[in-house]
Design an enzyme around this catalytic site. Structure first.
Site, PDB file in Angstrom:
ATOM      1  CE  LYS A 246      -7.556  -0.618   2.203  1.00 36.44           C
ATOM      2  NZ  LYS A 246      -6.684  -1.594   2.861  1.00 36.44           N
TER       3      LYS A 246
ATOM      4  CB  SER B 105      -0.956  -0.003   1.190  1.00 40.66           C
ATOM      5  OG  SER B 105      -0.230  -0.132   2.388  1.00 40.66           O
TER       6      SER B 105
ATOM      7  CG  HIS C 285      -4.151  -1.361  -1.258  1.00 39.55           C
ATOM      8  ND1 HIS C 285      -4.758  -0.147  -1.432  1.00 39.55           N
ATOM      9  CD2 HIS C 285      -3.815  -1.435   0.058  1.00 39.55           C
ATOM     10  CE1 HIS C 285      -4.779   0.510  -0.282  1.00 39.55           C
ATOM     11  NE2 HIS C 285      -4.209  -0.251   0.638  1.00 39.55           N
TER      12      HIS C 285
END
Ligand SMILES: *Cc1c(COP(=O)(O)O)cnc(C)c1O
Length: 395
Positions: free
Chosen positions: A243, A184, A212
């Site tokens: 996310k 990240s 991610h």
């Protein structure tokens, strides 16, 4: 002497934070998390969210949430092992398994929770956990909850990983290699094909936290495992629903055996109430959208490429990112925070990230480009970067 209930031992620590210049208040967002927002009372372009696809306020997700509330209410009312396991929880997991091209999926209340519950459930005394040194905090905490021995390998360093395996493999029953799919802070992708090869050579299991990578990499956001075509060769693939998916939650994708075991020993599942119906409804709608079109992931990558090209052309150091995460590396800690503050004053929000989150002297502002940004917003942001970069003599 002051009473312990005045928490003076904490007040002293807070004063230390202030002395070190790292004390802060939580920023306050007014309204939805969108590409342009009002933050702390100021209108700014938002380059700091994990809302990669703009799903956090997508009309179809909002509608699905409302419909789920109408039918199922606002809360699940119990943990899944008692009466908090609604048919929509099961449907959501089947849909996610189909999307991820894996046999089964087990959903937890967050990505953090998922790591905290899964790592300890699949390892025990006599096992070894080998973790990339840059793995996320929730992996570190999850590993701490396990009775297995732990060791780290140098970031993405396959020679070092093999050294560790060579030296230690035979002393343990099971070995679990854990890595982030996408890191990240730098936006680099784990060398997953090599990790899997080493795991197969030494008879170790693999665990990829793809927080991610989910909704970002692979076909229509199926993740890092899909990106590398490694289906069936990674034992535990973790994804987050908070996310790119835009809602809340985390999951493990893998085998039916994994799911069966976690339904008995995944502690957050046994001792914490399951996801509320609204979240489940909107998560399913997000997955349906991704399964029907690549429009959102295409737009994300198009925007990321556009922004990265413009920023690096200006002369900024954008590191070695391979994903939409775009670190702009400033270096010194105080200078990084000043850069971030000046960007904010000129209408661009990008949070500064400094030691100890990243190594000393590599302070950066981490730009998160999303599918929700317009080219016009990205152009305006680039202009502000140019102006502040020149003012501070970084360019
Ligand atoms: C964000 C993140 C998590 C936590 O996910 P939440 O759903 O926000 O709890 C876990 N692992 C990694 C690698 C992350 O980046």
């Amino acid at each position: 002497m002051s009473s312990i209930h005045e928490l003076s031992f904490l007040k002293e620590k807070i004063q230390e934070l202030k002395n070190d210049g790292v004390y802060r208040k939580l920023p306050v967002l007014e309204g939805a998390n969108e590409s342009e927002v009002t933050l702390n009372g100021k209108r700014v372009i938002n380059l700091s969210s994990n809302n990669y696809l703009g799903f956090a306020s997508h009309p179809r997700l909002k509608k699905a949430a409302i419909e789920a509330v109408e039918k199922y209410g606002v809360g699940a009312g119990a943990v899944r092992t008692i009466i908090g396991n609604m048919d929509i929880h099961e449907d959501m997991e089947k849909l996610l398994a189909e999307f991820k091209r894996e046999e089964a999926v087990m959903v937890f209340q967050s990505g953090f929770n998922c790591n905290a519950g899964t790592i300890q459930a699949v390892t025990e005394k006599g096992d070894l956990i080998i973790s990339d040194e840059l793995n996320h905090a929730s992996i570190i905490d999850g590993a701490r909850l396990s009775r297995a021995d732990k060791t780290v390998f140098k970031h993405a360093d396959m020679n070092h990983l093999e050294e560790v395996l060579k030296e230690k493999r035979d002393n343990y029953r099971n070995v679990l290699i854990i890595t982030d799919g996408v890191f990240s802070m730098d936006g680099d992708i784990a060398p997953l094909p090599d990790i899997v090869k080493l795991a197969e050579k030494y008879g170790a299991m693999t665990y990829v936290d793809d927080a991610h990578g989910s909704g970002v990499l692979g076909e229509s956001g199926r993740g890092t495992v899909d990106h590398f075509g490694l289906h069936g060769r990674v034992d535990f693939t973790i994804g987050t629903l908070s996310k790119a998916i835009g809602v809340i939650g985390g999951y493990v994708a893998g085998s039916e055996t994994m799911r069966d075991w976690l339904s008995h020993r995944g502690r957050p599942l046994l001792f914490s109430t399951s996801l509320p119906p609204a979240a489940v409804g909107s998560i399913m709608e997000a997955v349906r959208i991704l399964m029907s079109t690549t429009e959102y992931t295409d737009k994300l990558w198009d925007n990321a490429k556009y922004f990265k090209e413009k920023i690096s052309k200006l002369g900024f150091d954008i590191g070695k990112s391979e994903t939409p995460i775009t670190p702009v590396i400033i270096g010194e800690e105080a200078k990084t925070m000043e850069f971030s503050k000046k960007l904010f004053d000129k209408g661009v929000f990008v949070s500064g990230i400094v030691f100890p989150t990243v190594p000393k002297g590599t302070g950066r502002v981490r730009c998160m480009v999303t599918a929700g940004h317009t080219k016009e917003q990205l152009d305006r942001a680039v202009e502000v970067f140019k102006k502040v970069g020149e003012d501070m003599r970084i360019l």
